[in-house]
Write a protein that holds these residues in place. Structure first.
Motif, PDB file in Angstrom:
ATOM      1  N   SER A  68       0.816  -1.214   0.000  1.00  0.00           N
ATOM      2  CA  SER A  68       0.000   0.000   0.000  1.00  0.00           C
ATOM      3  C   SER A  68       0.846   1.259   0.000  1.00  0.00           C
ATOM      4  N   ILE A  69       0.193   2.383  -0.234  1.00  0.00           N
ATOM      5  CA  ILE A  69       0.876   3.675  -0.213  1.00  0.00           C
ATOM      6  C   ILE A  69       1.367   3.985   1.197  1.00  0.00           C
ATOM      7  N   GLU A  70       0.670   3.429   2.220  1.00  0.00           N
ATOM      8  CA  GLU A  70       1.089   3.639   3.603  1.00  0.00           C
ATOM      9  C   GLU A  70       2.486   3.055   3.865  1.00  0.00           C
ATOM     10  N   LEU A  71       2.802   1.957   3.180  1.00  0.00           N
ATOM     11  CA  LEU A  71       4.129   1.362   3.352  1.00  0.00           C
ATOM     12  C   LEU A  71       5.211   2.312   2.833  1.00  0.00           C
ATOM     13  N   LEU A  72       4.967   2.891   1.673  1.00  0.00           N
ATOM     14  CA  LEU A  72       5.938   3.838   1.104  1.00  0.00           C
ATOM     15  C   LEU A  72       6.139   5.024   2.032  1.00  0.00           C
ATOM     16  N   VAL A  73       5.026   5.594   2.517  1.00  0.00           N
ATOM     17  CA  VAL A  73       5.124   6.758   3.399  1.00  0.00           C
ATOM     18  C   VAL A  73       5.839   6.383   4.701  1.00  0.00           C
ATOM     19  N   SER A  74       5.529   5.216   5.248  1.00  0.00           N
ATOM     20  CA  SER A  74       6.148   4.780   6.506  1.00  0.00           C
ATOM     21  C   SER A  74       7.669   4.651   6.358  1.00  0.00           C
ATOM     22  N   VAL A  75       8.108   3.979   5.303  1.00  0.00           N
ATOM     23  CA  VAL A  75       9.548   3.808   5.080  1.00  0.00           C
ATOM     24  C   VAL A  75      10.222   5.165   4.877  1.00  0.00           C
ATOM     25  N   ALA A  76       9.578   6.055   4.120  1.00  0.00           N
ATOM     26  CA  ALA A  76      10.153   7.371   3.856  1.00  0.00           C
ATOM     27  C   ALA A  76      10.272   8.178   5.141  1.00  0.00           C
ATOM     28  N   VAL A  77       9.243   8.137   5.973  1.00  0.00           N
ATOM     29  CA  VAL A  77       9.255   8.908   7.219  1.00  0.00           C
ATOM     30  C   VAL A  77      10.308   8.360   8.181  1.00  0.00           C
ATOM     31  N   ILE A  78      10.385   7.038   8.303  1.00  0.00           N
ATOM     32  CA  ILE A  78      11.401   6.436   9.174  1.00  0.00           C
ATOM     33  C   ILE A  78      12.801   6.840   8.713  1.00  0.00           C
ATOM     34  N   GLY A  79      13.019   6.781   7.406  1.00  0.00           N
ATOM     35  CA  GLY A  79      14.319   7.179   6.868  1.00  0.00           C
ATOM     36  C   GLY A  79      14.612   8.635   7.127  1.00  0.00           C
ATOM     37  N   ALA A  80      13.608   9.499   6.937  1.00  0.00           N
ATOM     38  CA  ALA A  80      13.813  10.932   7.167  1.00  0.00           C
ATOM     39  C   ALA A  80      14.146  11.209   8.628  1.00  0.00           C
ATOM     40  N   SER A 230     -22.077  -4.573   0.409  1.00  0.00           N
ATOM     41  CA  SER A 230     -21.255  -4.672  -0.797  1.00  0.00           C
ATOM     42  C   SER A 230     -20.602  -3.343  -1.146  1.00  0.00           C
ATOM     43  N   LYS A 231     -21.245  -2.237  -0.791  1.00  0.00           N
ATOM     44  CA  LYS A 231     -20.697  -0.929  -1.143  1.00  0.00           C
ATOM     45  C   LYS A 231     -19.538  -0.521  -0.243  1.00  0.00           C
ATOM     46  N   THR A 232     -19.410  -1.107   0.955  1.00  0.00           N
ATOM     47  CA  THR A 232     -18.357  -0.682   1.858  1.00  0.00           C
ATOM     48  C   THR A 232     -16.981  -1.117   1.381  1.00  0.00           C
ATOM     49  N   GLY A 233     -16.898  -2.028   0.398  1.00  0.00           N
ATOM     50  CA  GLY A 233     -15.614  -2.515  -0.077  1.00  0.00           C
ATOM     51  C   GLY A 233     -15.015  -1.696  -1.197  1.00  0.00           C
ATOM     52  N   ALA A 234     -15.638  -0.575  -1.538  1.00  0.00           N
ATOM     53  CA  ALA A 234     -15.101   0.251  -2.627  1.00  0.00           C
ATOM     54  C   ALA A 234     -13.732   0.815  -2.256  1.00  0.00           C
ATOM     55  N   GLN A 235     -12.788   0.693  -3.151  1.00  0.00           N
ATOM     56  CA  GLN A 235     -11.412   1.148  -2.909  1.00  0.00           C
ATOM     57  C   GLN A 235     -11.213   2.553  -3.457  1.00  0.00           C
ATOM     58  N   ARG A 236     -10.447   3.343  -2.718  1.00  0.00           N
ATOM     59  CA  ARG A 236     -10.116   4.686  -3.176  1.00  0.00           C
ATOM     60  C   ARG A 236      -9.102   4.626  -4.317  1.00  0.00           C
ATOM     61  N   PHE A 237      -9.028   5.720  -5.036  1.00  0.00           N
ATOM     62  CA  PHE A 237      -8.091   5.770  -6.159  1.00  0.00           C
ATOM     63  C   PHE A 237      -6.658   5.546  -5.694  1.00  0.00           C
ATOM     64  N   ILE A 238      -6.311   6.115  -4.560  1.00  0.00           N
ATOM     65  CA  ILE A 238      -4.923   6.012  -4.087  1.00  0.00           C
ATOM     66  C   ILE A 238      -4.542   4.556  -3.849  1.00  0.00           C
ATOM     67  N   SER A 242      -1.467   2.913  -5.708  1.00  0.00           N
ATOM     68  CA  SER A 242      -0.310   2.432  -4.939  1.00  0.00           C
ATOM     69  C   SER A 242       0.051   0.984  -5.272  1.00  0.00           C
ATOM     70  N   LYS A 243      -0.875   0.239  -5.822  1.00  0.00           N
ATOM     71  CA  LYS A 243      -0.623  -1.156  -6.166  1.00  0.00           C
ATOM     72  C   LYS A 243       0.601  -1.279  -7.073  1.00  0.00           C
ATOM     73  N   TYR A 244       0.761  -0.281  -7.949  1.00  0.00           N
ATOM     74  CA  TYR A 244       1.896  -0.297  -8.870  1.00  0.00           C
ATOM     75  C   TYR A 244       2.963   0.719  -8.476  1.00  0.00           C
ATOM     76  N   VAL A 249       8.658   2.684  -6.535  1.00  0.00           N
ATOM     77  CA  VAL A 249       9.470   3.658  -5.812  1.00  0.00           C
ATOM     78  C   VAL A 249      10.383   2.968  -4.803  1.00  0.00           C
ATOM     79  N   LEU A 250       9.854   1.967  -4.081  1.00  0.00           N
ATOM     80  CA  LEU A 250      10.670   1.230  -3.120  1.00  0.00           C
ATOM     81  C   LEU A 250      11.831   0.522  -3.822  1.00  0.00           C
ATOM     82  N   LEU A 251      11.532  -0.055  -4.973  1.00  0.00           N
ATOM     83  CA  LEU A 251      12.577  -0.774  -5.727  1.00  0.00           C
ATOM     84  C   LEU A 251      13.648   0.185  -6.227  1.00  0.00           C
TER      85      LEU A 251
END
Length: 633
Positions: A68-80, A230-238, A242-244, A249-251
Motif C-alpha cells: 500500500s501507499i502507507e508502506l511507502l510513506v512509513s519507510v520514507a518517514v522512518i528514513g527521514a 457490498s458498497k463498503t468494499g469500494a477502494q479509493r483511487f490512491i 499504490s498497487k503499482y 518507488v521502493l525498488l
C-alpha cells in the motif's frame, strides 16, 4: 496492535488537529523566531505520531499481500527521521493523515436506515381460528405460520403477506408500492395484501401466505442490508494507484542505495516519491465539488458518488414523489353547471372526511375557485360509506360524493352528454362524482400531478448526455403509460414491487449500462442500493435519504441535471490534480538524478505542488451554474 489501531481510528480527527497545531507552531518558531532546534522537535513529534497509524495500515495490508501507499510513506518517514530531516517527516505524515480525515468526513455513511426499516416492520399480530372468529390472540410475528388467520382492524398494520378471506377496506401501501392513494381490497376478490402496509378503514381477516423474511417487506430489509455491505468494499483511487506505484518507488530507492552506497540519496528518493499533492489534491477536489453541490441544493455523500454520477448513462425514476408531487390532486375537473355552489357544498362535505381524495377536492376548491375554506357552509349530518364515498347534508342540500357505486346506490344517472371521462380513466385517474340534490354537478379526475419542473429537468439531462430515461412504478400500467407519453421517456413499467424494480436495474446493468435510480420512499430502498448510484429526493423518507448516495434537497427534480454537471466538473478537476501530482513526482525524480533537485528543494517543490492542487480545486467553488451547466465565474 488492535487496541492501538482502534484508538487512532476513533480519535483520528483530534489527532490531526493536534498535529496541525504542532506544524503551525513549528513553522512560526522556525521562520519568525529562528528557533529551528525547537521546531525540529515539534516536526519530529508530528512525524512519530503520524507514523503509528501508517505503520499499522501498512502491516495490515501486507497480511493480504498488498503493498500500500502507507508502506511507502512509513519507510520514507522512518528514513527521514534517521537522517535528521524532521520537517520532511512531520509534514509528510501530517499531509497524509489530513487528506484521510477530509475524505472520511465526506464518505461518512450512516447505517441507521437499517435500524429504521426494522422498526417499521410489524412486531405483533392478532391471530384467530377462522375467518369469522373474533376471539383474537395477540402473538409475536415470529410465531405466525403460513395459512394462519390474522385479524386486522382500522389503523393497524398488516403483519404478513397474504390474501383477504373476510371483510374489506382501504389499504395504504406506500411503504411497499410507493403509491399515495389507498387501495380498496376485499375478500370478494381474494385480494393480496403485504406486510408493513396500513389498513386505513374497514376490518379484514388475512390468511398468511408468506411470513417473516419471505414477505415483500422482509425482502426490502434483506436487499438493503446486502447492498450496503457490498458498497463498503469500494477502494479509493490512491489504493489502486499504490498497487503499482509503491513497489516501483521502493525498488528504485533500494537499487540506488545499493549501487551508490548513499543512504541519504535513497531516503531522499522515498521522501520525494511520496505523492503529497495526490494525497491532498484528490480529496480537496472532491470536497470542493461537494461544496458546490451543497450550494445548489445537491448533497453528495462522498467522492465515489461524484465519480459514479459522472459515469451514468441511464437514469431510472420512481414515479410517485419523484417525477410527480406524491400527493393526490385534482388533475381534471368538469363542472356541469355555471355557478360554483356545488364546489362550496363539495368542499364542506369533504372537509369532514380524512380520505386523501377528500383533501384534494378541498384544495382544488380553494385554489381554483377561490373558495374561503374558513367560511364554508355548515354540515349538519355526514355518513361515510366504506368503499364508495360520503353522503352529507349541507345547508339543506343533499350532497353525495364518491365513485360510480355510490351514485348507483343514490339512483343518480351517470350520463353526462358530451362530458366524456374515458380518457381520464385511461390515464389512471380516480374519478370522483359530486351530486347535489340528486343531480350530478361535478366530475373530478384525481391523481398524482407532475412536478412543474419535471419536463425541463428531463430535457436538460438528455442535453447533458444521458442516453436512456426509464420510469418504474407500483401504479397501474395505464397511468404509467400516460405519464411516460407526456414526458417522452424511453421505457415505463408499472405494477412493480420493490424487488421487481431492483431486478430491472440489475438487468440494465448486465447490458453494460451505468444506472442511477431516483426515488423517495422506503419501497425504493432496494432499487436505490442496487443501482450504481442511488439518488433520493430530500423530502422523501429518512430511510431513502440515508441509504442513497446523492440527495436532491427540497425534492427539486430540476437539481438532477445540476448534480450531473457538477459531478462531471469535479471529476475533471480531480483528474487535473492527479496529473499535476504525477507530473510533480516525475519532475522531482528527473531533477534528483540530473543533480539540480535535493531534499530541501524537493520538499519546496512538493509544498508548491500541494498549493497548486488546492488552488485548482477551489476553482470549483468559484464557478457558477447556468441552466444546470457549470461555467467559469
Amino acid at each position: 496492535m488492535l487496541t492501538l489501531q482502534k484508538f487512532f481510528a476513533n480519535n483520528k480527527r483530534t489527532i490531526v488537529i493536534g498535529m496541525t497545531v504542532f506544524v503551525a507552531a513549528a513553522l512560526l518558531l522556525q521562520y519568525a523566531f529562528g528557533l529551528g532546534f525547537i521546531s525540529n522537535w515539534l516536526y519530529g513529534a508530528v512525524g512519530v505520531i503520524g507514523l503509528v497509524p501508517l505503520i499499522i495500515k501498512a502491516i495490515n495490508s501486507l497480511k493480504f499481500k498488498v503493498v500500500s501507499i502507507e508502506l511507502l510513506v512509513s519507510v520514507a518517514v522512518i528514513g527521514a527521521l534517521i537522517i535528521g530531516e524532521f520537517s520532511e517527516a512531520g509534514i509528510v505524515t501530517w499531509l497524509f493523515l489530513l487528506g484521510e480525515v477530509i475524505e472520511d468526513a465526506t464518505l461518512a455513511k450512516t447505517r441507521s436506515a437499517i435500524k429504521e426499516l426494522t422498526e417499521l416492520a410489524p412486531q405483533t399480530a392478532w391471530r384467530v381460528e377462522s375467518p369469522t372468529d373474533r376471539n383474537a390472540e395477540e402473538v409475536d410475528v415470529d410465531e405466525i405460520d403460513e395459512d394462519d388467520y390474522l385479524l386486522v382492524k382500522t389503523g393497524s398494520q398488516v403483519p404478513v403477506d397474504g390474501r383477504i378471506v373476510f371483510g374489506d377496506g382501504h389499504l395504504d401501501e406506500a411503504s411497499v408500492t410507493g403509491e399515495p392513494l389507498p387501495r380498496h381490497k376485499s375478500a370478494e376478490g381474494s385480494d393480496e395484501v403485504f406486510a408493513g402496509t396500513n389498513l386505513t378503514d374497514g376490518t379484514i381477516v388475512v390468511q398468511a401466505t408468506k411470513v417473516g423474511e419471505d414477505t415483500v417487506f422482509g425482502k426490502i430489509l434483506e436487499l438493503v442490508e446486502e447492498a450496503e455491505d457490498s458498497k463498503t468494499g469500494a477502494q479509493r483511487f490512491i489504493d489502486r494507484f499504490s498497487k503499482y506505484y509503491t513497489p516501483v518507488v521502493l525498488l528504485i530507492a533500494l537499487i540506488v542505495g545499493i549501487v551508490t552506497q548513499d543512504v541519504r540519496l535513497a531516503i531522499t528518493i522515498l521522501v520525494l516519491g511520496c505523492p503529497g499533492a495526490l494525497v491532498i489534491g484528490v480529496p480537496v477536489s472532491n470536497v470542493a465539488g461537494i461544496g458546490l453541490g451543497a450550494r445548489h441544493g445537491v448533497l453528495a455523500k462522498g467522492a465515489q458518488m461524484l465519480q459514479s454520477l459522472s459515469e451514468v448513462d441511464t437514469v431510472v425514476f420512481d414515479k410517485t414523489g419523484t417525477l410527480t408531487t406524491g400527493h393526490p390532486a385534482v388533475v381534471h375537473a368538469q363542472t356541469l353547471s355555471e355557478d360554483v355552489l356545488a364546489w362550496h357544498l363539495a368542499a364542506s362535505a369533504e372537509r369532514e372526511s380524512s380520505h386523501p381524495l377528500a383533501a384534494a377536492i378541498v384544495e382544488y376548491a380553494r385554489t381554483t375557485h377561490s373558495i374561503d375554506i374558513a367560511n364554508l357552509p355548515a354540515v349538519s349530518e355526514t355518513h361515510v360509506i366504506a368503499g364508495k364515498g360520503i353522503v352529507a347534508s349541507v345547508e339543506g342540500h343533499h350532497v353525495a360524493i364518491g365513485n360510480e357505486a355510490l351514485l348507483a346506490a343514490e339512483n343518480i344517472a351517470l350520463t353526462t352528454g358530451d362530458n366524456d371521462t374515458n380518457e381520464w380513466k385511461h390515464q389512471g385517474l380516480s374519478l370522483v362524482y359530486v351530486a347535489v340534490d340528486g343531480q350530478l354537478r361535478i366530475i373530478a379526475g384525481i391523481g398524482d400531478a407532475l412536478h412543474p419542473t419535471t419536463i425541463t429537468a428531463l430535457s436538460q439531462l438528455r442535453e447533458r448526455g444521458i442516453k436512456h430515461l426509464v420510469m418504474l412504478s407500483g401504479d397501474g400500467q395505464a397511468t404509467v403509460d400516460a405519464i411516460a407519453g407526456e414526458l417522452g421517456l424511453d421505457e415505463a413499467h408499472g405494477g412493480l414491487l420493490p424487488q421487481d424494480k431492483a431486478d430491472f436495474i440489475k438487468q440494465l446493468q448486465t447490458q453494460g449500462r451505468k444506472v442511477a435510480f431516483v426515488g423517495d420512499g422506503i419501497n425504493d430502498s432496494p432499487a436505490l442500493v442496487a443501482a450504481d448510484l442511488g439518488i433520493a429526493m430530500g423530502n422523501g423518507t429518512a430511510t431513502a435519504v440515508e441509504i442513497s448516495d446523492v440527495v436532491l434537497l427540497n425534492s427539486d427534480i430540476s437539481k438532477l441535471p445540476t448534480a450531473y454537471s457538477i459531478a462531471r466538473s469535479t471529476v475533471a478537476n480531480t483528474r487535473e490534480n492527479i496529473g499535476i501530482a504525477l507530473a510533480t513526482v516525475l519532475f522531482l525524480f528527473i531533477g534528483l538524478f540530473a543533480g539540480f533537485i535535493y531534499m530541501a528543494s524537493g520538499m519546496l517543490v512538493h509544498e508548491a505542488s500541494i498549493l497548486i492542487v488546492v488552488v485548482n480545486a477551489l476553482r470549483l467553488l468559484r464557478k457558477k451554474l447556468d441552466g444546470g451547466q457549470v461555467r467559469k465565474n
